[in-house]
Design an enzyme around this catalytic site. Structure first.
Site, PDB file in Angstrom:
ATOM      1  N   ASP A 120      -0.342  14.772 -21.347  1.00  0.00           N
ATOM      2  CA  ASP A 120       0.592  13.847 -20.889  1.00  0.00           C
ATOM      3  C   ASP A 120       1.133  14.254 -19.411  1.00  0.00           C
ATOM      4  O   ASP A 120       2.706  14.002 -20.041  1.00  0.00           O
ATOM      5  CB  ASP A 120       0.598  12.836 -21.338  1.00  0.00           C
TER       6      ASP A 120
ATOM      7  N   TYR B 165      -3.545  26.272 -19.216  1.00  0.00           N
ATOM      8  CA  TYR B 165      -4.930  25.903 -19.559  1.00  0.00           C
ATOM      9  C   TYR B 165      -5.830  26.292 -18.694  1.00  0.00           C
ATOM     10  O   TYR B 165      -6.625  25.868 -18.975  1.00  0.00           O
ATOM     11  CB  TYR B 165      -4.998  24.052 -19.838  1.00  0.00           C
TER      12      TYR B 165
ATOM     13  N   LYS C  83      -6.045  16.694 -23.821  1.00  0.00           N
ATOM     14  CA  LYS C  83      -5.403  16.571 -22.558  1.00  0.00           C
ATOM     15  C   LYS C  83      -3.512  16.139 -22.964  1.00  0.00           C
ATOM     16  O   LYS C  83      -3.366  14.986 -22.763  1.00  0.00           O
ATOM     17  CB  LYS C  83      -6.096  15.100 -22.190  1.00  0.00           C
TER      18      LYS C  83
ATOM     19  N   CYS D  98      11.373 -24.653 -38.181  1.00  0.00           N
ATOM     20  CA  CYS D  98      11.965 -25.903 -38.925  1.00  0.00           C
ATOM     21  C   CYS D  98      13.600 -26.442 -38.936  1.00  0.00           C
ATOM     22  O   CYS D  98      14.334 -27.157 -38.798  1.00  0.00           O
ATOM     23  CB  CYS D  98      11.831 -25.551 -40.382  1.00  0.00           C
TER      24      CYS D  98
ATOM     25  N   LYS E 233     -14.479  21.506 -21.889  1.00  0.00           N
ATOM     26  CA  LYS E 233     -15.155  21.911 -20.750  1.00  0.00           C
ATOM     27  C   LYS E 233     -16.331  22.486 -21.169  1.00  0.00           C
ATOM     28  O   LYS E 233     -16.126  24.011 -22.273  1.00  0.00           O
ATOM     29  CB  LYS E 233     -14.115  23.188 -20.303  1.00  0.00           C
TER      30      LYS E 233
ATOM     31  N   GLU F 128     -10.302  21.072 -25.526  1.00  0.00           N
ATOM     32  CA  GLU F 128      -8.305  21.080 -25.539  1.00  0.00           C
ATOM     33  C   GLU F 128      -7.609  19.407 -26.272  1.00  0.00           C
ATOM     34  O   GLU F 128      -8.741  18.127 -25.063  1.00  0.00           O
ATOM     35  CB  GLU F 128      -7.828  21.785 -24.270  1.00  0.00           C
TER      36      GLU F 128
ATOM     37  N   CYS G 242       8.679 -24.690 -44.282  1.00  0.00           N
ATOM     38  CA  CYS G 242       8.303 -24.448 -43.888  1.00  0.00           C
ATOM     39  C   CYS G 242       7.042 -24.737 -42.842  1.00  0.00           C
ATOM     40  O   CYS G 242       6.246 -23.204 -43.636  1.00  0.00           O
ATOM     41  CB  CYS G 242       9.025 -22.785 -42.795  1.00  0.00           C
TER      42      CYS G 242
ATOM     43  N   CYS H 124      13.106 -16.781 -41.795  1.00  0.00           N
ATOM     44  CA  CYS H 124      13.736 -17.813 -42.183  1.00  0.00           C
ATOM     45  C   CYS H 124      13.210 -17.836 -43.940  1.00  0.00           C
ATOM     46  O   CYS H 124      12.171 -17.809 -44.701  1.00  0.00           O
ATOM     47  CB  CYS H 124      12.780 -19.044 -41.676  1.00  0.00           C
TER      48      CYS H 124
ATOM     49  N   LYS I  71     -10.923   9.692 -23.085  1.00  0.00           N
ATOM     50  CA  LYS I  71      -9.528   9.492 -23.323  1.00  0.00           C
ATOM     51  C   LYS I  71      -9.454   8.456 -24.402  1.00  0.00           C
ATOM     52  O   LYS I  71     -10.482   7.646 -24.420  1.00  0.00           O
ATOM     53  CB  LYS I  71      -8.950   8.599 -22.096  1.00  0.00           C
TER      54      LYS I  71
ATOM     55  N   CYS J 224      15.425 -21.185 -36.954  1.00  0.00           N
ATOM     56  CA  CYS J 224      13.670 -21.224 -37.184  1.00  0.00           C
ATOM     57  C   CYS J 224      13.274 -22.359 -36.474  1.00  0.00           C
ATOM     58  O   CYS J 224      13.463 -22.414 -35.809  1.00  0.00           O
ATOM     59  CB  CYS J 224      13.306 -21.535 -38.306  1.00  0.00           C
TER      60      CYS J 224
ATOM     61  N   ASP K 294      22.588  35.174 -30.840  1.00  0.00           N
ATOM     62  CA  ASP K 294      22.092  34.382 -30.066  1.00  0.00           C
ATOM     63  C   ASP K 294      23.670  34.771 -28.751  1.00  0.00           C
ATOM     64  O   ASP K 294      23.413  35.308 -27.125  1.00  0.00           O
ATOM     65  CB  ASP K 294      22.760  33.119 -29.716  1.00  0.00           C
TER      66      ASP K 294
HETATM   67  S1  IVH Z   1      -8.145  21.123 -16.647  1.00  0.00           S
HETATM   68  C1  IVH Z   1     -10.716  20.289 -12.782  1.00  0.00           C
HETATM   69  N1  IVH Z   1      -7.315  20.827 -19.188  1.00  0.00           N
HETATM   70  O1  IVH Z   1      -5.255  16.174 -15.774  1.00  0.00           O
HETATM   71  C2  IVH Z   1      -9.320  19.580 -13.411  1.00  0.00           C
HETATM   72  N2  IVH Z   1      -6.690  19.164 -17.281  1.00  0.00           N
HETATM   73  O2  IVH Z   1      -7.345  14.829 -14.019  1.00  0.00           O
HETATM   74  C3  IVH Z   1      -9.173  20.563 -14.391  1.00  0.00           C
HETATM   75  N3  IVH Z   1      -4.986  17.931 -18.142  1.00  0.00           N
HETATM   76  O3  IVH Z   1      -4.698  17.399 -13.091  1.00  0.00           O
HETATM   77  C4  IVH Z   1      -8.157  20.459 -14.720  1.00  0.00           C
HETATM   78  N4  IVH Z   1      -4.753  18.226 -20.308  1.00  0.00           N
HETATM   79  O4  IVH Z   1      -2.866  17.711 -15.018  1.00  0.00           O
HETATM   80  C5  IVH Z   1      -7.138  20.648 -17.403  1.00  0.00           C
HETATM   81  N5  IVH Z   1      -6.035  20.534 -21.438  1.00  0.00           N
HETATM   82  C6  IVH Z   1      -6.231  20.398 -19.418  1.00  0.00           C
HETATM   83  C7  IVH Z   1      -5.412  19.650 -19.455  1.00  0.00           C
HETATM   84  C8  IVH Z   1      -5.012  18.696 -17.727  1.00  0.00           C
HETATM   85  C9  IVH Z   1      -4.125  17.550 -18.992  1.00  0.00           C
HETATM   86  C10 IVH Z   1      -4.496  17.073 -16.411  1.00  0.00           C
HETATM   87  C11 IVH Z   1      -4.104  17.721 -15.347  1.00  0.00           C
HETATM   88  C12 IVH Z   1      -5.385  17.461 -14.184  1.00  0.00           C
HETATM   89  C13 IVH Z   1      -5.413  16.419 -15.032  1.00  0.00           C
HETATM   90  C14 IVH Z   1      -7.040  16.318 -14.202  1.00  0.00           C
END
Ligand code: IVH
Length: 670
Positions: A118, A226, A116, A410, A289, A114, A431, A425, A313, A407, A35
């Site tokens: 957040d 992605y 999703k 009681c 996809k 993949e 009770c 309690c 979801k 409580c 480092d």
């Molecule tokens: S593909 C046409 N892959 O989900 C959609 N989106 O509702 C292209 N997101 O705005 C997105 N993980 O922010 C894709 N593995 C993933 C994702 C992903 C999260 C989010 C992304 C997008 C929203 C779509």
């Protein structure tokens, strides 16, 4: 004399070296230099750049630390619209999606699944391998240009690694605040008395919009890429493009998988439902996809979302609503649980009016106040929970919630044992909610399974003063039952028959039904396997209890406490006299040998030739002892498949001998 290098050349060489080291570190987890050495190189580059500012490259690795101030973000047009995904929560709709896709294409399709993520969507544009623009999604066609902030994210390459990339391309991904960083940030804020961040997504989004990129750099955002866009697109499939961008230096989560059918997609979804919580980032579902780019093109998109992808979801959604009050419930074991009363709000298709808050610590941790706007989330569990407070909406005169000291049912002063989150309690014999909940537990399906008796009947029997404990149930007469409201002769007879039948219930179910604190059905089974009757359990010492696999100190104490109470003992005597079973039918395993005497074992993972329980019995029958945690004193760790890496590491560290299933079997056969 060696020629003094031109500053431009020095900058180029240092940049190349640092970029290489960064690639090795972030992509391959390899540290080629210490480092200190790395920081030295970066400092050298910084100094030259300060001396010759005109030579500073926009994508210099020094830009990772930030420092650029953006007063207001420019609006940029997306070359390819940033669409959203259509969502579903049901397997049925997912199958319909697959049917639509196959119908349009006329053949079987390959999918890529993949996570999703957040976080916040980001678009990254590259020209001749150089990162030139980072932009938010905005309304899908226009977003904010946040290039300087994005430069501080290590998962985004400033210069593409390798070759074979188009002159102009865009990679998209999700920017996120790793959960660990989020928790650390909040801990620091709490200590400093600052407002806490509501959740990692909002924190990531707020961070990306900071005007000072040095602040962005300090937050350690991550980015999972992605998708890939170029025209013409040099790849045939999405999977190929993911592999290529990863090789170029983008971070791609290795959670993606090719799936040949909708069944394989569903298997992926099931697999990740719980595994996703082990990821360093919050996820809320799976994106499915179509893999082939040609087929993606053929399927096209609506104005909002592509027809070739869908997001499944998991049933967890969050909503904001007002906290109207807190009600305190007293449970079977006397634990007092706060329940939040909320202004009704629609969440994942149902109206939510209540949420669980777990305990007093949680009220403190969340810093809940009456009148607050709170975030509620519905996860795997049925009851939604409060996950945070929107502090910006806190009324000026809000008051902290005062936890009751007595409580609510009681009036007995509450107690809290050391290290425990709940207040209790202690009046377990007097009770009312505790008494009723204990009876409901006793008659429940997993315990004595007494048909015909439900919470309403228990309530009536309690009100009439006919039952105060489980033993009283067996003294009930036909007349007493038949005289209850809404109870016919037939129902009364059914209840008496069920009570009679319950005398056949095995000992472990009876023991579970007693409702001893911390003795759930698994613990009850373990206890009755090792201590075959009530007398053995009553006579067991703390040490003897601890020696049983999965029985820890708190459970042992709770069992000892239970038998200290003469009223409990009296109820047990009456239940025994009524004919309930207090002896195991399958007694402890016979002793085979003393080969393992004096040795302790931890069992981990799954085994080929037997279940974990069978392995445990085998160890005991050869004189060994099974314990639950790895310590330096442990003799052996028996390691099966799918064993957690942390356990293995700990055992190795402490020098504990590790046995495979075969080695163990060899040992007892020898
Ligand atoms: S593909 C046409 N892959 O989900 C959609 N989106 O509702 C292209 N997101 O705005 C997105 N993980 O922010 C894709 N593995 C993933 C994702 C992903 C999260 C989010 C992304 C997008 C929203 C779509």
């Amino acid at each position: 004399m060696a020629a003094v290098k031109e500053p431009a050349q020095q900058i180029a060489e240092l940049t190349a070296r640092i970029n290489h080291l960064n690639y090795q570190y972030y992509q391959n987890s390899v540290s080629e230099v210490s480092d200190i050495e790395f920081d030295g190189l970066l400092k050298q580059l910084q100094e030259i750049e300060e001396q010759f500012p005109e030579l500073r490259q926009p994508n210099s690795p020094t830009q990772r630390v930030g420092g650029t101030i953006t007063k207001s973000f420019k609006t940029v047009h997306h070359k390819w619209p940033m669409l959203s995904l259509s969502n579903t929560y049901s397997e049925e709709e997912l199958r319909e999606f697959d049917a639509r896709v196959r119908k349009a294409i006329g053949e079987e399709v390959e999918y890529v699944c993949e996570q999703k993520f957040d976080g916040v969507a980001i678009s990254l544009t590259y020209e001749n391998g150089e990162f030139v623009q980072g932009a938010t999604r905005g309304d899908g066609s226009r977003g904010d240009e946040i290039t300087a902030n994005v430069r501080t994210i290590h998962d985004v390459p400033l210069q593409v690694h390798g070759e074979g990339f188009p002159d102009l391309f865009e990679v998209r991904g999700e920017v996120f605040l790793p959960l660990q960083v989020f928790e650390q940030l909040n801990a620091e804020r709490e200590e400093a008395g600052e407002q806490l961040l509501a959740n990692p997504r909002n924190a990531a989004s707020g961070t990306l919009k900071q005007q000072d990129s040095a602040i962005v750099a300090s937050r350690k955002l991550g980015c999972f890429s992605y998708s890939f866009h170029a025209s013409p697109n040099p790849f045939d499939t999405h999977a190929e493009s993911l592999q290529a961008v990863q090789a170029w230096g983008f971070k791609v989560s290795d959670t993606w998988r090719k799936c040949q059918s909708i069944e394989a997609v569903l298997a992926y979804i099931n697999e990740w439902e719980s595994k996703r919580f082990e990821l360093p980032i919050a996820t809320d579902g799976v994106v499915v996809k179509v893999n082939s780019f040609a087929l993606q093109e053929e399927l096209g998109a609506t104005a909002k979302s592509p027809r070739w992808a869908i997001a499944y979801k998991y049933a967890s959604m969050s909503a904001a609503t007002q906290l109207l009050g807190i009600k305190y419930q007293v449970g079977r074991t006397g634990a007092v649980t706060p329940v939040a009363l909320l202004a009704p709000v629609l969440l994942a298709g149902t109206v939510v009016k209540r949420a669980s808050v777990h305990n007093a610590n949680e009220i403190e941790r969340l810093d809940l106040r009456l009148g607050d706007t709170v975030f509620v989330e519905k996860g795997g569990e049925i009851i939604p929970k409060i996950t945070g407070v929107d502090f910006s909406k806190r009324p000026a005169d809000s008051q902290p919630i005062l936890y009751p000291t007595a409580c609510p049912a009681c009036g007995t002063p509450l107690i809290r044992a050391d290290g425990e989150a709940h207040f209790y309690c202690p009046n377990d014999e007097g009770c009312p909610p505790q008494i009723k909940a204990k009876l409901e537990h006793f008659i429940s399906r997993k315990a004595l399974n007494i048909d015909g008796l439900g919470p309403e009947t228990i309530e009536q029997l309690y009100k009439q003063g006919l039952v105060r404990n489980a033993a009283d149930l067996y003294d009930l007469t036909f007349e007493q039952l038949a005289s209850l409201e809404r109870m016919g002769e037939k129902s009364a007879t059914n209840i008496l028959n069920s009570l009679e039948k319950s005398k056949e219930a095995p000992y472990d179910r009876v023991l579970f039904g007693l409702g001893i604190r911390l003795v759930g059905s698994t613990v009850a089974k373990k206890l009755t396997e090792q201590l075959p009757d009530l007398e053995a359990l009553r006579g067991a010492t703390h040490e003897e209890l601890l020696a049983i696999h999965e029985i820890g100190g708190r459970i042992a104490m709770s069992i000892l406490d239970y038998f200290q109470n003469p009223e409990h003992v009296q109820v047990l005597e009456r239940l025994k006299a009524a004919g309930l079973k207090f002896r195991s039918e399958n007694t402890a395993p016979a002793m085979e040998s003393e080969k393992l005497a004096g040795s302790t074992f931890v069992i981990s993972g799954v085994f080929q030739s037997m279940s974990r329980d069978e392995l445990q019995q085998l160890i005991i029958s050869h004189g060994g002892k099974v314990v639950s945690s790895i310590s330096a004193k442990l003799s052996f760790l028996v390691a099966g498949d799918k064993m957690g890496p942390a356990k293995l590491e700990k055992a190795n560290k402490l020098g504990v001998r590790i046995l495979s299933e075969d080695e163990f079997l060899e040992m007892i056969r020898a």
